[in-house]
Design a protein around this motif. Structure first.
Motif, PDB file in Angstrom:
ATOM      1  N   MET A   1     -39.972 -16.025  45.548  1.00 13.01           N
ATOM      2  CA  MET A   1     -39.690 -14.608  45.331  1.00 13.01           C
ATOM      3  C   MET A   1     -38.265 -14.404  44.814  1.00 13.01           C
ATOM      4  SD  MET A   1     -39.147 -12.118  48.477  1.00 13.01           S
ATOM      5  CE  MET A   1     -37.507 -12.675  48.803  1.00 13.01           C
ATOM      6  N   VAL A   2     -37.315 -15.144  45.382  1.00  9.57           N
ATOM      7  CA  VAL A   2     -35.923 -15.021  44.954  1.00  9.57           C
ATOM      8  C   VAL A   2     -35.736 -15.612  43.560  1.00  9.57           C
ATOM      9  CG1 VAL A   2     -33.578 -15.797  45.398  1.00  9.57           C
ATOM     10  CG2 VAL A   2     -35.002 -15.015  47.277  1.00  9.57           C
ATOM     11  N   ILE A   3     -36.311 -16.821  43.358  1.00  8.74           N
ATOM     12  CA  ILE A   3     -36.117 -17.508  42.081  1.00  8.74           C
ATOM     13  C   ILE A   3     -36.726 -16.713  40.926  1.00  8.74           C
ATOM     14  CG2 ILE A   3     -36.877 -19.537  40.773  1.00  8.74           C
ATOM     15  CD1 ILE A   3     -36.462 -21.148  43.287  1.00  8.74           C
ATOM     16  N   ARG A   4     -37.901 -16.110  41.175  1.00  7.16           N
ATOM     17  CA  ARG A   4     -38.583 -15.399  40.083  1.00  7.16           C
ATOM     18  C   ARG A   4     -38.153 -13.951  39.961  1.00  7.16           C
ATOM     19  NH1 ARG A   4     -44.573 -17.630  41.440  1.00  7.16           N
ATOM     20  NH2 ARG A   4     -44.315 -19.756  40.672  1.00  7.16           N
ATOM     21  N   ASN A   5     -37.187 -13.525  40.773  1.00  5.32           N
ATOM     22  CA  ASN A   5     -36.654 -12.169  40.645  1.00  5.32           C
ATOM     23  C   ASN A   5     -37.680 -11.072  40.819  1.00  5.32           C
ATOM     24  OD1 ASN A   5     -33.984 -11.604  40.346  1.00  5.32           O
ATOM     25  ND2 ASN A   5     -33.895 -12.567  38.328  1.00  5.32           N
ATOM     26  N   TYR A   6     -38.553 -11.197  41.794  1.00  2.00           N
ATOM     27  CA  TYR A   6     -39.560 -10.165  42.023  1.00  2.00           C
ATOM     28  C   TYR A   6     -38.914  -8.938  42.643  1.00  2.00           C
ATOM     29  CZ  TYR A   6     -43.342 -13.510  41.224  1.00  2.00           C
ATOM     30  OH  TYR A   6     -44.207 -14.405  40.677  1.00  2.00           O
ATOM     31  N   ASN A   7     -39.502  -7.744  42.362  1.00  2.00           N
ATOM     32  CA  ASN A   7     -39.075  -6.565  43.102  1.00  2.00           C
ATOM     33  C   ASN A   7     -39.943  -6.425  44.353  1.00  2.00           C
ATOM     34  OD1 ASN A   7     -41.462  -5.280  42.471  1.00  2.00           O
ATOM     35  ND2 ASN A   7     -40.621  -4.244  40.677  1.00  2.00           N
ATOM     36  N   GLY A   8     -39.744  -5.352  45.123  1.00  2.00           N
ATOM     37  CA  GLY A   8     -40.430  -5.221  46.411  1.00  2.00           C
ATOM     38  C   GLY A   8     -41.936  -5.309  46.322  1.00  2.00           C
TER      39      GLY A   8
ATOM     40  N   MET B   1     -34.967  -8.072  36.226  1.00  2.00           N
ATOM     41  CA  MET B   1     -36.247  -7.955  36.936  1.00  2.00           C
ATOM     42  C   MET B   1     -37.373  -8.632  36.166  1.00  2.00           C
ATOM     43  SD  MET B   1     -36.637  -6.759  39.865  1.00  2.00           S
ATOM     44  CE  MET B   1     -35.164  -6.817  40.866  1.00  2.00           C
ATOM     45  N   ASN B   2     -38.316  -9.104  36.904  1.00  2.00           N
ATOM     46  CA  ASN B   2     -39.476  -9.754  36.325  1.00  2.00           C
ATOM     47  C   ASN B   2     -40.491  -8.692  35.886  1.00  2.00           C
ATOM     48  OD1 ASN B   2     -41.903 -11.245  36.030  1.00  2.00           O
ATOM     49  ND2 ASN B   2     -40.986 -12.863  37.248  1.00  2.00           N
ATOM     50  N   PRO B   3     -40.915  -8.703  34.611  1.00  2.00           N
ATOM     51  CA  PRO B   3     -41.754  -7.608  34.112  1.00  2.00           C
ATOM     52  C   PRO B   3     -43.235  -7.709  34.465  1.00  2.00           C
ATOM     53  CG  PRO B   3     -41.243  -9.131  32.356  1.00  2.00           C
ATOM     54  CD  PRO B   3     -40.573  -9.668  33.575  1.00  2.00           C
ATOM     55  N   THR B   4     -43.667  -8.838  35.077  1.00  2.00           N
ATOM     56  CA  THR B   4     -45.097  -9.013  35.341  1.00  2.00           C
ATOM     57  C   THR B   4     -45.634  -7.928  36.279  1.00  2.00           C
ATOM     58  OG1 THR B   4     -44.425 -11.312  35.457  1.00  2.00           O
ATOM     59  CG2 THR B   4     -46.752 -10.858  35.748  1.00  2.00           C
ATOM     60  N   SER B   5     -46.849  -7.448  35.991  1.00  2.40           N
ATOM     61  CA  SER B   5     -47.420  -6.417  36.865  1.00  2.40           C
ATOM     62  C   SER B   5     -47.869  -7.028  38.194  1.00  2.40           C
ATOM     63  CB  SER B   5     -48.594  -5.740  36.161  1.00  2.40           C
ATOM     64  OG  SER B   5     -49.765  -5.903  36.899  1.00  2.40           O
ATOM     65  N   PRO B   6     -47.739  -6.285  39.298  1.00  3.47           N
ATOM     66  CA  PRO B   6     -48.102  -6.811  40.611  1.00  3.47           C
ATOM     67  C   PRO B   6     -49.545  -7.290  40.679  1.00  3.47           C
ATOM     68  CG  PRO B   6     -46.946  -4.729  40.843  1.00  3.47           C
ATOM     69  CD  PRO B   6     -47.161  -4.936  39.388  1.00  3.47           C
TER      70      PRO B   6
END
Lengths: 196, 217
Positions: free
Chosen positions: A125-132, A1-6
């Motif tokens: 979104m897919v490439i960077r592994n974002y969550n919902g 998962m990508n750790p960046t905050s929304p």
């Protein structure tokens, strides 16, 4: 998962990683629909709305349908079908329940299906592994970034109507140069936020 | 260079498609060049041109996808109900984009990572859809393949032009090899960044318009 905050994703995708000025997506409609501020606001709003909804929808379908079935390679077809279907649905619902809104935004909706920024947002979104939540934030930020860029451009083009542009430079060429200057301006935000 | 290419190809297959082949190629590559003349498909033209290698792969992808999807749209042109033809066209195009994407992922993983979402975005590239809609629905399959390939090549040439300029002046290299030594040349990094792409494209269109002597808009 990508750790960046929304929150960071939201702000970064409006300013530093603007989908249009840094990612070059949505250029066709950006060039075609930026003659008037009013039109630009309409298209920008419609893009923002569709982008938030389709990125979230695509996220759910990708991670809960395609991944368990190991059919990730079908993502392109799924995304484009979701986008086209969603736009059609919104158009119908809008026409039925809010004719006023339909007349303001309706003409832009068919254009949005082929707007590469929408599909691009789903692919990023897919490439960077974002969550919902990150995906929704990215969709919103991407849409708002597009809105900001196209309204800025429309404002400049309205002013440009009074200036005497050399003949070979007229049309696309001068628009590209102006977009370059806007993109350079946006690079000034670069130190503020970094996003992966 | 483009002139030479068009002629070389037209003499080869003129007989196959009833002599219309040469004019079809010239139309696609030069006269109606999709990027310069019709301003289609600019998104990817700007995004993948920071390196010549990426630009060439992207160009090859477009030649493949446009030619193949044109062929299939053309084969199905009498069977497709008019009302749903858009959906059929998109499905055909998406299929070939997936084939190309899987091919890149299998054999050229690094390239696939570098191009990122832009391979998938060929689906919404107006050139592919435009050719399928405007040409393939009204012409026989062979001629449609030629038309698709010609438009793809036209696209590739412009991409390569932009990429040569950006990579050479922005990084001092060409296809990864050092062309301008850093000993005396200071690379202009702006050209590698987004604004550089817009400026290069703007100047290129400007120069071409000026050379053509265009007076009106």
């Amino acid at each position: 998962m990508n750790p960046t905050s929304p929150m960071v994703i939201l702000v970064a995708s409006i300013l530093t990683n603007n989908i249009l000025l840094a990612g070059f997506l949505g250029m066709c409609s950006f060039l075609a629909c930026s003659t008037k501020i009013e039109t630009a606001v309409g298209l920008g709003t419609a893009v923002t709305f569709v982008m938030v909804c389709t990125t979230t929808l695509n996220y759910l379908l990708y991670h809960y349908v395609l991944v368990p079935l190991e059919l990730e390679f079908l993502a392109f077809i799924l995304f484009i079908a979701v986008i086209a279907g969603f736009v059609q649905l919104v158009e119908m619902v809008m026409e039925r329940f809010s004719p006023k809104l339909y007349h303001a935004l309706g003409i832009f909706l068919p254009l949005i299906t082929v707007n590469c920024a929408i599909l691009g947002a789903a692919l990023f979104m897919v490439i960077r592994n974002y969550n919902g939540i990150q995906s929704a934030a990215f969709g919103l930020g991407g849409g708002l970034g597009f809105l900001l860029a196209i309204v800025l451009m429309a404002g400049l083009r309205e002013k440009m109507g009074y200036s005497n542009v050399p003949a070979p430079l007229r049309g696309t060429a001068v628009l590209m140069l102006i977009t370059g200057v806007i993109a350079m301006t946006f690079m000034g935000f670069a130190g503020m936020i970094t996003m992966q | 260079m483009s002139d030479h290419h068009a002629q070389a190809k037209s003499s080869g297959c003129g007989g196959l498609c009833g002599g219309k082949c040469g004019s079809t190629i010239q139309d696609g590559v030069i006269k109606n060049n999709p990027i310069i003349h019709q301003v289609l498909g600019v998104c990817s033209a700007l995004a993948v041109t920071s390196k010549l290698e990426n630009a060439l792969v992207m160009g090859a992808a477009l030649v493949f996808v446009t030619a193949m999807s044109n062929a299939f749209v053309s084969l199905l042109r009498h069977l497709m109900p008019r009302r749903i033809r858009m959906i059929v066209e998109v499905a055909i195009i998406a299929t070939f984009v997936i084939i190309f994407d899987q091919f890149l992922k299998a054999f050229y993983w690094d390239m696939s990572k570098q191009l990122g979402p832009y391979v998938g975005l060929i689906i919404t590239n107006c050139i592919v859809m435009g050719r399928a809609e405007a040409f393939a629905t009204q012409n026989p399959p062979l001629l449609s393949i030629v038309d698709g390939a010609a438009n793809g090549i036209g696209y590739m040439i412009i991409l390569a032009l932009i990429a040569v300029f950006r990579e050479l002046l922005g990084a001092g290299t060409l296809l990864g090899y050092t062309a301008l030594s850093t000993a005396w040349y200071e690379p202009n990094v702006l050209l590698m960044l987004a604004p550089g792409a817009f400026f290069t494209a703007g100047f290129l269109i400007w120069i071409i318009n000026a050379l053509r002597g265009r007076k009106d808009v």
